[in-house]
Design an enzyme around this catalytic site. Structure first.
Site, PDB file in Angstrom:
ATOM      1  N   ARG A 200      58.191  -0.147 -34.498  1.00 30.90           N
ATOM      2  CA  ARG A 200      59.152  -0.109 -33.392  1.00 30.90           C
ATOM      3  C   ARG A 200      60.220   0.920 -33.704  1.00 30.90           C
ATOM      4  NH1 ARG A 200      55.831  -2.299 -30.787  1.00 30.90           N
ATOM      5  NH2 ARG A 200      55.977  -4.307 -29.677  1.00 30.90           N
TER       6      ARG A 200
ATOM      7  N   HIS B 187      53.382   5.902 -28.124  1.00 33.17           N
ATOM      8  CA  HIS B 187      53.171   4.457 -28.330  1.00 33.17           C
ATOM      9  C   HIS B 187      51.714   4.073 -28.034  1.00 33.17           C
ATOM     10  CE1 HIS B 187      55.344   0.313 -28.321  1.00 33.17           C
ATOM     11  NE2 HIS B 187      54.080   0.175 -28.692  1.00 33.17           N
TER      12      HIS B 187
END
Ligand code: NDP
Ligand code: OXD
Length: 310
Positions: free
Chosen positions: A225, A273
């Site tokens: 993250r 991502h």
């Protein structure tokens, strides 16, 4: 049984509804987004559920994250404190993550960026690889995905170490845990792979003092993250050459703003991502199996501990 699916992407919502209806006999799955009428459901599945969902849809017995991470759920105001939160465990992501990270480590070890530059410059020159035994790779976070990444890299013969909150044992991986061991772990990482969940304890963990423990010329790979990393501190370490490179799949703000320095930084590689994407059919199979267990009163794995945040 009624299942509500909430997801910012309409096509993904529909895909989940179709798969859940197929996997769970007798279930009716329906998509929901802010502004939709009130209703009732036995279970909810989704990404970034807003408080409005829990106000509008009654009867929900558990919420299933459509990802392995659950920060997107817990950061939302209005998530009911007592509602069980269950995350995806692997569901086809471990192999993707192992491939993504192995690809990066192998590229770095074999100096492929330098060869690509040499090709642009029409230079024919053999570069000596560093001794493999001295090319330590560290995986921070040894859960479902981190353990798969560490195992895959150890299979290539790199000396792999790992770091987790509680002590772990993984064949072929030197395991560290606890704050006192962190500097020693980091000092051995020519490549550091972040595989931690985003929690209050890990937010902003990767800052100047943390990066200073890595050997000069190390690489950072963040597939966990963006919130783990203080971006300005990472940029400073890259600008100064203390860090040789960073491969970043996740960011504090996603999509990464078009003016962000990461896009054009010569030492940064950006992906959007995608290190391990949710495979809806496989994930729905896992969720459906857990719903069946819950309906029988059986415990399920992947239940998030709200006090730890993962
Ligand atoms: P797990 O919950 O299985 O594993 C988490 C690991 O992190 C555990 O080993 C845990 O330690 C460790 N950990 C947690 N907090 C700390 C801490 N404060 N200090 C040290 N170690 C800590 O998660 P997964 O492996 O399934 O997934 C990891 C993360 O990957 C997800 O949370 C998500 O953010 C990210 N992800 C990213 C994707 C992408 O495409 N980029 C796709 C999928 C996931 P312990 O073993 O002691 O519990
Ligand atoms: C996840 C993700 O958490 O895709 O699964 O990031």
């Amino acid at each position: 049984m009624r299942i509500v699916v909430t997801h910012p992407n309409a096509a993904t919502r529909e895909h989940w509804c179709a798969e859940i209806s197929t996997q769970l006999a007798g279930a009716t799955a329906f998509g929901w987004q802010d502004g939709d009428p009130a209703g009732r459901a036995d279970y909810a599945i989704g990404w970034r559920p807003g408080a409005a969902l829990f106000a509008a849809v009654s009867g929900i017995k558990a919420f299933f994250s459509t990802g392995a991470g659950v920060d997107h759920v817990l950061e939302q105001p209005g998530y009911p404190t007592e509602l069980p939160l269950i995350r995806l465990e692997d569901a086809g992501m471990a192999q993707q993550m192992a491939e993504y990270c192995s690809y990066e480590v192998i590229r770095i070890y074999h100096q492929r960026e330098r060869y690509e530059q040499q090709q642009r410059d029409h230079v024919w020159h053999e570069l000596e690889p560093p001794p493999r035994a001295e090319f330590g790779v560290g995986v921070m976070g040894l859960g479902v995905l981190g353990a798969a990444v560490a195992g895959a890299l150890s299979g290539f013969g790199y000396p792999v170490s790992g770091y987790s909150r509680s002590p772990r044992q993984i064949a072929g991986v030197t395991c560290f845990s606890g704050a006192a061991a962190l500097p020693r772990f980091l000092a051995g990482c020519r490549v550091l792979i972040l595989m931690l969940p985003l929690t209050p304890a890990t937010t902003g963990l990767v800052e100047s003092a943390f990066l200073a423990h890595l050997p000069t010329g190390a690489h950072l790979v963040n597939v966990a993250r963006g919130g783990l990393v203080i971006e300005d501190d990472l940029l400073a370490a890259l600008d100064s050459g203390r860090l040789a490179g960073a491969t970043l799949d996740v960011f504090g703000q996603e999509p990464l703003p078009s003016g962000h320095r990461f896009w054009d930084h010569p030492r940064v590689r950006v992906t959007p991502h995608i290190a391990a994407i949710t495979l809806v059919a496989e994930s729905a199979r896992q969720v459906a199996a857990k719903i069946r267990q819950l309906e029988l009163g059986e415990p399920v794995t992947g239940l998030v501990d709200r006090s730890r945040g993962y």
